[in-house]
Design a protein around this motif. Structure first.
Motif, PDB file in Angstrom:
ATOM      1  N   ILE A  63      63.362  17.874  34.978  1.00 48.28           N
ATOM      2  CA  ILE A  63      64.405  17.308  35.843  1.00 48.28           C
ATOM      3  C   ILE A  63      65.801  17.794  35.427  1.00 48.28           C
ATOM      4  N   THR A  65      68.390   3.855  27.070  1.00 52.32           N
ATOM      5  CA  THR A  65      67.821   3.926  28.425  1.00 52.32           C
ATOM      6  C   THR A  65      66.995   5.200  28.594  1.00 52.32           C
ATOM      7  N   SER A 117      72.111   4.062  36.572  1.00 49.40           N
ATOM      8  CA  SER A 117      71.074   3.160  36.036  1.00 49.40           C
ATOM      9  C   SER A 117      70.607   2.128  37.054  1.00 49.40           C
ATOM     10  N   TRP A 169      62.980  -2.830  33.198  1.00 49.21           N
ATOM     11  CA  TRP A 169      63.618  -2.066  32.117  1.00 49.21           C
ATOM     12  C   TRP A 169      64.673  -1.140  32.707  1.00 49.21           C
ATOM     13  N   PRO A 170      65.721  -0.840  31.945  1.00 52.93           N
ATOM     14  CA  PRO A 170      66.745   0.058  32.486  1.00 52.93           C
ATOM     15  C   PRO A 170      66.183   1.466  32.632  1.00 52.93           C
ATOM     16  N   MET A 171      66.630   2.144  33.646  1.00 50.38           N
ATOM     17  CA  MET A 171      66.147   3.513  33.901  1.00 50.38           C
ATOM     18  C   MET A 171      67.299   4.297  34.513  1.00 50.38           C
ATOM     19  N   LYS A 172      67.497   5.512  34.013  1.00 48.66           N
ATOM     20  CA  LYS A 172      68.488   6.387  34.620  1.00 48.66           C
ATOM     21  C   LYS A 172      67.809   7.038  35.817  1.00 48.66           C
ATOM     22  N   LEU A 185      66.924  10.621  36.063  1.00 48.02           N
ATOM     23  CA  LEU A 185      65.892  11.179  35.176  1.00 48.02           C
ATOM     24  C   LEU A 185      64.493  10.862  35.676  1.00 48.02           C
TER      25      LEU A 185
END
Ligand SMILES: Cc1cc2nc3c(=O)[nH]c(=O)nc-3n(C[C@H](O)[C@H](O)[C@H](O)COP(=O)(O)OP(=O)(O)OC[C@H]3O[C@@H](n4cnc5c(N)ncnc54)[C@H](O)[C@@H]3O)c2cc1C
Ligand code: FES
Ligand code: FES
Lengths: 279, 151
Positions: free
Chosen positions: A41, A104, B51, B57-60, B63
């Protein structure tokens, strides 16, 4: 968003993943195993990575294992670094991997992806090198188990179509005294200037390093010198600096001289912590 | 360009999206679902402006491919309604230009849910994932601590 298209598969079993890889390759297309997927990515966006078909291995049960099996801690390759940190089954791994990227991002980056990554720091491999872990690979020839030292030389030596499924580490290493220190050029997140992980077992200190050379390594020569009896700590550290693998990185993160200066102090920190060295 | 239609659970609703497999979740949330709360910043996993929460749960979202989110619960800032952390951001002036705010709030929201007893080290570890160009860090810290302390 990536500037090229690819097919996406999410196999549910090891054999399905291996077959898909071969199937895509036979059509003259480029398959890629995709774990956390952050390399494709981020590098794909700037044309540094490419795939015609992505084989997302996160749906395979074997890759999500985290358990003690007899005397071995077994960790699946698609566990995210956050999964491992939250459960904390291997304190040295938690400490080392909790310095990779940021919290994160570590929810997406996987332990197998970090070890197999193109980005050469591969910091998560350090604890496994120190603990003589076993790796479980699967490929066209089936499942194979190997000592990490036989298959990891700068990077994991995989045959075409093979991928990492699990890592198994003996309990005595998991419980051994250890330390991990990451030094960056600046700030508290980001790639390392140098990361050192060390572990003491059978009265010997082992060290593994990322960020010094363009590959992570564990060096017998360095360990032999650091453990030499009847020599002062300072002398052992000075000597260890002369037996390092080459080349030493010389880049925007730090010059060769600066890296060696930082490493010298890291060796002293390790000896202080694990060998009671006083300076 | 090959397009595929697949379902995503976003903010409690099942939404069908038509997108490329190569599209990130961020791109699909903004470009296909009109959920522009998640912000594009670095698109490289570094800044945290994008985010969201995935399964709590945190996620970008830059990505993650959208197709990877099939079967997961995605929550964006539009999915939060009057939560304590949103109020705390207002009360503590925890934003200036506001560009980083949705990302920070989503990260704080997940932190409060996952670690209601979070201490300074955990707060710092989690919030290092987001960057505020206006440097409102002191106020952001106050906001998240005000919610954690109430718990
Ligand atoms: C914001 C950010 C910060 C980062 N900071 C750091 C850092 O501080 N230290 C560091 O070491 N790295 C860092 N990285 C790099 C990152 O850890 C690596 O790129 C890692 O490869 C990503 O893991 P992944 O699970 O996303 O891998 P993927 O993108 O899924 O895979 C990476 C490569 O490995 C292959 N692969 C993946 N899994 C397997 C497997 N099981 N078997 C065989 N091959 C496989 C893939 O085909 C691909 O070529 C950072 C990355 C980002 C995005
Ligand atoms: S846009 Fe996703 S982290 Fe910066
Ligand atoms: S408020 Fe402007 S970037 Fe944070």
């Amino acid at each position: 968003m990536l500037p090229f298209d690819f097919d996406y598969y999410r196999p549910q079993s090891l054999s399905e993943a291996v077959e898909l890889y071969q199937y895509v390759a036979q059509q003259g297309k480029k398959p890629m195993f995709f774990s956390g997927g952050t390399e494709l990515i981020t590098l794909g966006r700037i044309d540094l990575a490419h795939a015609d078909a992505v084989i997302d291995i996160k749906g395979i049960a074997e890759g999500r294992v985290m358990e003690m099996d007899g005397e071995y801690l077994v960790l699946g390759s698609t566990l995210s670094l956050t999964n491992i940190e939250e459960a904390n089954p291997f304190p040295l791994l938690t400490k080392t991997s909790s310095e990779i990227a940021d919290h994160t991002a570590r929810g997406k980056i996987t332990v197998g992806g970090n070890i197999c990554g193109q980005i050469f720091y591969r910091e998560a491999v350090l604890p496994f090198l120190l603990s003589d872990s076993q790796v479980v690979l699967v490929g066209p020839k089936g499942v194979k188990t190997a000592f990490i030292h036989d298959v990891f030389n700068q990077e994991l030596q995989l045959e075409k179509g093979e991928f990492l499924v699990q890592l198994a580490t003996e309990r005595r290493f998991v419980e051994a005294p250890s330390i991990s220190i990451k030094r960056r050029q600046q700030w508290d997140t980001g790639y390392p200037l140098i990361t050192i992980a060390a572990l003491k077992i059978d009265r010997e200190i082992r060290v593994a390093i990322s960020g010094l050379c363009p590959f992570p390594f564990r060096s017998r020569e360095v360990e032999e010198v650091l453990n030499r009896q009847g020599v002062t700590g300072e002398a052992r550290v000075e000597r260890a600096l002369t037996v390092l693998p080459r080349p030493i990185l010389n880049d925007i993160e730090g010059s060769t001289e600066y890296r060696l200066f930082v490493l010298k102090n890291l060796f002293i920190d390790v000896l202080r912590s694990l060998d009671g060295m006083t300076v | 360009m090959s397009l595929h239609t697949f379902p995503l659970n976003v903010n409690g609703d099942k939404r069908m999206v038509t997108a490329r497999f190569a599209d990130t979740l961020l791109f699909v949330l903004r470009g296909r679902l009109g959920l522009t709360g998640a912000k594009p910043g670095c698109l490289n996993g570094d800044c945290g402006a994008c985010s969201v929460n995935v399964d709590g749960w945190p996620m970008k979202s830059c990505l993650m491919l959208a197709v990877e989110a099939i079967g997961k619960e995605v929550t964006t800032i539009e999915g939060l309604k009057d939560t304590p952390i949103q109020k705390a951001f207002v009360e503590n002036f925890a934003f200036q230009c506001g560009y980083c705010t949705p990302g920070f709030i989503m990260n704080c929201h997940a932190l409060i849910k996952q670690h209601p007893d979070a201490g300074d080290d955990t707060i710092k570890e989690w919030l290092e994932s987001n960057i505020c160009r206006c440097t409102g860090y002191a106020e952001i810290e106050k906001a998240v601590k005000s919610v954690l302390e109430k718990k």
